[in-house]
Design a protein around this motif. Structure first.
Motif, mmCIF file in Angstrom:
data_model
loop_
_atom_site.group_PDB
_atom_site.id
_atom_site.type_symbol
_atom_site.label_atom_id
_atom_site.label_comp_id
_atom_site.label_asym_id
_atom_site.label_seq_id
_atom_site.Cartn_x
_atom_site.Cartn_y
_atom_site.Cartn_z
ATOM 1 N N TRP A 279 0.781 -1.188 0.080
ATOM 2 C CA TRP A 279 -0.056 -0.085 -0.010
ATOM 3 C C TRP A 279 0.996 1.185 0.055
ATOM 4 O O TRP A 279 0.880 2.241 -0.749
ATOM 5 C CB TRP A 279 -0.735 0.032 1.261
ATOM 6 C CG TRP A 279 -1.703 1.273 1.477
ATOM 7 C CD1 TRP A 279 -2.574 1.814 0.862
ATOM 8 C CD2 TRP A 279 -1.501 2.302 2.638
ATOM 9 N NE1 TRP A 279 -3.217 3.094 1.413
ATOM 10 C CE2 TRP A 279 -2.395 3.123 2.341
ATOM 11 C CE3 TRP A 279 -0.501 2.144 3.556
ATOM 12 C CZ2 TRP A 279 -2.313 4.411 3.290
ATOM 13 C CZ3 TRP A 279 -0.431 3.266 4.494
ATOM 14 C CH2 TRP A 279 -1.512 4.379 4.464
ATOM 15 N N ALA A 280 1.786 1.423 1.053
ATOM 16 C CA ALA A 280 2.654 2.728 1.098
ATOM 17 C C ALA A 280 3.543 2.670 -0.430
ATOM 18 O O ALA A 280 3.714 3.734 -0.758
ATOM 19 C CB ALA A 280 3.569 2.429 2.210
ATOM 20 N N GLU A 281 4.094 1.499 -0.759
ATOM 21 C CA GLU A 281 4.862 1.727 -2.002
ATOM 22 C C GLU A 281 3.888 1.995 -3.217
ATOM 23 O O GLU A 281 4.520 3.062 -4.048
ATOM 24 C CB GLU A 281 5.361 0.327 -2.412
ATOM 25 C CG GLU A 281 6.314 0.276 -3.432
ATOM 26 C CD GLU A 281 7.241 -0.745 -3.537
ATOM 27 O OE1 GLU A 281 8.255 -0.782 -4.184
ATOM 28 O OE2 GLU A 281 6.966 -1.906 -3.173
ATOM 29 N N ARG A 282 2.804 1.605 -3.370
ATOM 30 C CA ARG A 282 1.900 1.982 -4.486
ATOM 31 C C ARG A 282 1.193 3.604 -4.354
ATOM 32 O O ARG A 282 1.250 4.183 -5.340
ATOM 33 C CB ARG A 282 0.403 1.254 -4.130
ATOM 34 C CG ARG A 282 -0.515 1.426 -5.167
ATOM 35 C CD ARG A 282 -1.733 0.615 -5.427
ATOM 36 N NE ARG A 282 -2.280 0.484 -3.916
ATOM 37 C CZ ARG A 282 -3.357 1.506 -3.548
ATOM 38 N NH1 ARG A 282 -3.719 2.323 -4.281
ATOM 39 N NH2 ARG A 282 -4.146 1.075 -2.238
ATOM 40 N N ILE A 283 1.265 4.250 -3.149
ATOM 41 C CA ILE A 283 0.876 5.651 -3.006
ATOM 42 C C ILE A 283 2.097 6.381 -2.859
ATOM 43 O O ILE A 283 1.833 7.856 -2.936
ATOM 44 C CB ILE A 283 -0.319 5.787 -2.044
ATOM 45 C CG1 ILE A 283 0.344 5.698 -0.495
ATOM 46 C CG2 ILE A 283 -1.584 4.913 -2.505
ATOM 47 C CD1 ILE A 283 -0.516 5.833 0.689
ATOM 48 N N ARG B 57 -4.463 10.694 -3.476
ATOM 49 C CA ARG B 57 -3.241 11.201 -4.088
ATOM 50 C C ARG B 57 -2.101 10.579 -3.733
ATOM 51 O O ARG B 57 -2.239 9.411 -3.240
ATOM 52 C CB ARG B 57 -2.942 12.766 -3.247
ATOM 53 C CG ARG B 57 -2.958 12.816 -2.166
ATOM 54 C CD ARG B 57 -2.819 13.727 -1.431
ATOM 55 N NE ARG B 57 -1.703 14.661 -1.768
ATOM 56 C CZ ARG B 57 -1.224 15.849 -1.243
ATOM 57 N NH1 ARG B 57 -1.927 16.410 -0.178
ATOM 58 N NH2 ARG B 57 -0.120 16.441 -1.681
ATOM 59 N N ASP B 58 -0.994 10.881 -4.340
ATOM 60 C CA ASP B 58 0.359 10.218 -4.126
ATOM 61 C C ASP B 58 1.239 10.981 -3.894
ATOM 62 O O ASP B 58 1.365 12.163 -4.100
ATOM 63 C CB ASP B 58 0.511 9.071 -5.099
ATOM 64 C CG ASP B 58 1.062 9.851 -6.421
ATOM 65 O OD1 ASP B 58 1.870 10.471 -6.638
ATOM 66 O OD2 ASP B 58 0.399 9.444 -7.446
ATOM 67 N N TRP B 59 2.684 10.350 -3.301
ATOM 68 C CA TRP B 59 3.798 11.276 -3.131
ATOM 69 C C TRP B 59 5.052 10.516 -3.647
ATOM 70 O O TRP B 59 6.281 10.400 -3.009
ATOM 71 C CB TRP B 59 3.800 11.325 -1.476
ATOM 72 C CG TRP B 59 2.903 12.003 -0.775
ATOM 73 C CD1 TRP B 59 2.752 13.225 -0.560
ATOM 74 C CD2 TRP B 59 1.633 11.410 -0.595
ATOM 75 N NE1 TRP B 59 1.512 13.486 0.177
ATOM 76 C CE2 TRP B 59 0.647 12.516 0.104
ATOM 77 C CE3 TRP B 59 1.139 10.111 -0.461
ATOM 78 C CZ2 TRP B 59 -0.452 12.058 0.757
ATOM 79 C CZ3 TRP B 59 -0.256 9.827 0.121
ATOM 80 C CH2 TRP B 59 -1.029 11.050 0.616
ATOM 81 N N LYS B 60 4.867 9.895 -4.684
ATOM 82 C CA LYS B 60 6.043 9.023 -5.348
ATOM 83 C C LYS B 60 7.355 9.784 -5.446
ATOM 84 O O LYS B 60 8.374 9.233 -5.463
ATOM 85 C CB LYS B 60 5.383 8.591 -6.681
ATOM 86 C CG LYS B 60 4.171 7.478 -6.387
ATOM 87 C CD LYS B 60 3.619 6.896 -7.661
ATOM 88 C CE LYS B 60 2.763 5.839 -7.479
ATOM 89 N NZ LYS B 60 2.258 5.073 -8.759
ATOM 90 N N ALA B 61 7.222 11.198 -5.941
ATOM 91 C CA ALA B 61 8.498 11.874 -5.895
ATOM 92 C C ALA B 61 9.339 11.894 -4.794
ATOM 93 O O ALA B 61 10.803 11.683 -4.532
ATOM 94 C CB ALA B 61 8.125 13.350 -6.558
ATOM 95 N N GLN B 62 8.568 11.963 -3.548
ATOM 96 C CA GLN B 62 9.109 11.969 -2.204
ATOM 97 C C GLN B 62 9.614 10.595 -1.758
ATOM 98 O O GLN B 62 10.786 10.519 -1.435
ATOM 99 C CB GLN B 62 8.095 12.446 -1.208
ATOM 100 C CG GLN B 62 7.575 13.838 -1.290
ATOM 101 C CD GLN B 62 6.798 14.423 -0.325
ATOM 102 O OE1 GLN B 62 6.922 14.148 0.648
ATOM 103 N NE2 GLN B 62 5.903 15.151 -0.500
#
Length: 554
Positions: free
Chosen positions: A227-231, A339-344
């Motif tokens: 879950w954390a990796e997906r978002i 939403r997601d924070w993939k760049a972070q």
């Protein structure tokens, strides 16, 4: 000889262990609980009894068994010095939230209060170390007390229980037999709390997930990791909990403990929302309670922990909840924040990758290269163990854990933990690689358990990192009391560890250069018996980017 009851308290105790799935007991035998040992002789096909060479070794093995299996590790010792020797394992189980039951032989009830041979009040001695310390005083309640011990060890924040066994009651009628195994109660998250987490997460710009503690199932850890990796939610793991998630995950930011990545420290400070699951957020993960700020946590910290006493203990929370770690993780992994924070997440993992690149050292052995070699050649399910000392900083920083239940390390900072933990782990998983990384001072606190490993054919591999000093203490002496001739009580005169291993019937090999370590490790892994690599290192290379000065002139 007087006819003994068939169903004695000793036999009821052992029956309760069998019913609850305990498959091994770690002990040092003692005359005060002979009746229990006799009862164990009748269940050899279901419970393996491993006799150790010191009660500290036995207790540490039981603690490691609890960490590895999720079932209470069972240790049995005799009264007085046997119990006090074993107290180290109880302390570690308490600090590390590990389920454990220590059974202690005790003087006869009729002799209590007389200052009898080895008499100790175990409720008083272990009252502050254990979740519950008690004494069986009514033999017919034996099953009741032992079942309560299982429930206490497993429910809420897991931990150790100590049960004293007066030798006279062990021969008396034990009362009713156990009916079924103990099923521990587990608290789950309120749906309203989960919704509140979703709302806060949806509004966060710099969130961080922190995982730690005990009571994790592989299913739950995988669910919250996916879950954390997906978002794209960056995730940090608490002190000596690096095996909860694969360190190769794209959002893994590193671990919080001793000597953490400075960029991870800054990420924690900058976070506008921290979701902590299972982690107590105690002294080591928070850099001596300096990493977090009480005013900020009141508006940024969501804390979930199985023990309600931990919530608000140090840090005010935005919202908090009491819940089993696995149930909480499964509930959180269903959240859709929109939403997601993939760049972070990508930046956080890049910072982690940069931090674990090899560093330069002054000596002939580079521990950053040695530890990285372990990750390259060992299977993902290899178990790494360690005790306490700055040698462990190399292991924790540079080794990649890629599977659960691959790290056994004491958050209590107990020296001598690593080798007994390795013996316990290899006894449970004889088909897996088990590598103990130990300092020279650390190893000799429990190194005699090599005799236990040889006796039972438990083929551990130990790397003894020998720098000839209690290096951590010397480093602190030089930092806090600088000046010529101020170091004291830290120099060590060590044995030839190869000869030490061979004296026990184990395999030993000496290694003095980084480039020789791969061959030494391969020889140890293929020895077909317990093995030890004597790795000679420089005390100047005490830890990554830390040195001890003034040794070259000696």
């Amino acid at each position: 000889m007087t006819q003994q009851p068939q169903n004695t308290a000793a036999r009821r105790l052992v029956e309760t262990l069998v019913v609850n799935g305990i498959d091994r007991v770690f002990c040092v035998p003692g005359e005060s609980y002979l009746a229990v040992l006799d009862a164990l002789a009748d269940v050899r096909d279901r419970i393996e009894v491993i006799a150790c060479r010191h009660e500290a070794g036995a207790a540490n093995m039981a603690e490691a068994y609890g960490k590895l299996t999720g079932k209470p590790g069972v240790c049995m010792v005799t009264r007085g010095p046997g119990a006090t020797h074993a107290s180290i394992g109880v302390h570690t189980a308490h600090q590390d939230s590990t389920p454990m039951i220590l059974f202690v032989g005790q003087i006869a009830l009729a002799d209590r209060g007389r200052g009898a041979f080895q008499e100790v009040d175990y409720r008083e001695v272990f009252g502050g170390l254990a979740k519950w310390a008690t004494e069986i005083e009514s033999p017919e309640r034996t099953v009741e007390v032992v079942e309560r011990a299982f429930a206490t060890a497993l429910q809420g924040r897991m931990g150790p229980v100590v049960i004293a066994l007066p030798e006279d009651i062990l021969h008396a009628d034990g009362g009713p037999a156990p009916v079924r195994p103990v099923t521990p109660a587990k608290a789950a998250l309120d749906p309203a709390f989960v919704k509140a987490v979703r709302d806060r997460l949806a509004g966060a710009e710099r969130p961080l997930l922190v995982l730690g503690g005990s009571g994790w199932s592989e299913e739950a850890a995988a669910a919250i990791g996916d879950w954390a990796e997906r978002i794209g939610l960056p995730v940090a793991l608490s002190f000596r909990r690096k095996d909860l998630l694969s360190n190769d995950r794209s959002n893994y930011a590193g671990d919080l403990g001793l000597g953490p990545n400075p960029k991870l420290i800054q990420r924690v400070k900058d976070a506008d929302l921290i979701i902590a699951v299972g982690a107590r957020l105690g002294e080591n993960p928070t850099l001596g309670y300096t990493l977090l700020d009480r005013e900020r946590t009141a508006g940024t910290l969501i804390h979930i922990h199985p023990g309600p006493e931990e919530l608000g203990r140090v840090w005010p929370t935005l919202i908090g909840a009491t819940a089993n770690c696995s149930l909480a993780a499964l509930a959180l992994s269903a959240i859709e924040p929109g939403r997601d924070w993939k760049a972070q997440a990508q930046a956080a993992h890049a910072d982690y990758e940069a931090f674990i690149q090899p560093v330069q050292v002054t000596g002939a052995v580079n521990m950053s290269e040695v530890i990285r070699h372990l990750a390259e050649v060992l299977p993902a399910d290899a178990i790494l163990t360690n005790g306490a000392g700055n040698f462990a900083a190399w292991l924790h920083r540079f080794h990649r854990h890629r599977a659960m239940h691959t790290q056994l390390a004491p958050t209590s900072g107990a020296m001598g933990y690593g080798y007994p933990a390795a013996v316990a782990a290899k006894s449970v998983h004889p088909d897996r690689d088990v590598i103990c990384i130990a300092g020279d001072g650390d190893y000799l606190m429990t190194g005699q358990e090599l005799a236990t490993a040889v006796q039972y054919g438990i083929n551990t591999v130990t790397v003894v990192v020998d720098n000839g000093t209690y290096g951590t203490i010397r480093m602190h002496q030089e930092t806090h009391y600088p000046g010529a001739q101020r170091t004291i009580a830290t120099d060590l005169k060590n044995p030839d560890f190869v000869k030490y291993a061979e004296a026990f019937g184990a395999f030993g090999v000496r290694c003095e250069r980084t480039e020789d370590f791969p061959a030494a490790l391969a020889a140890a892994r293929n020895a077909g018996r317990p093995a030890l690599v004597h790795l000679i290192t420089s005390a100047e290379d005490i830890a990554p980017n830390r040195t001890i000065t003034g040794l070259r002139s000696k």
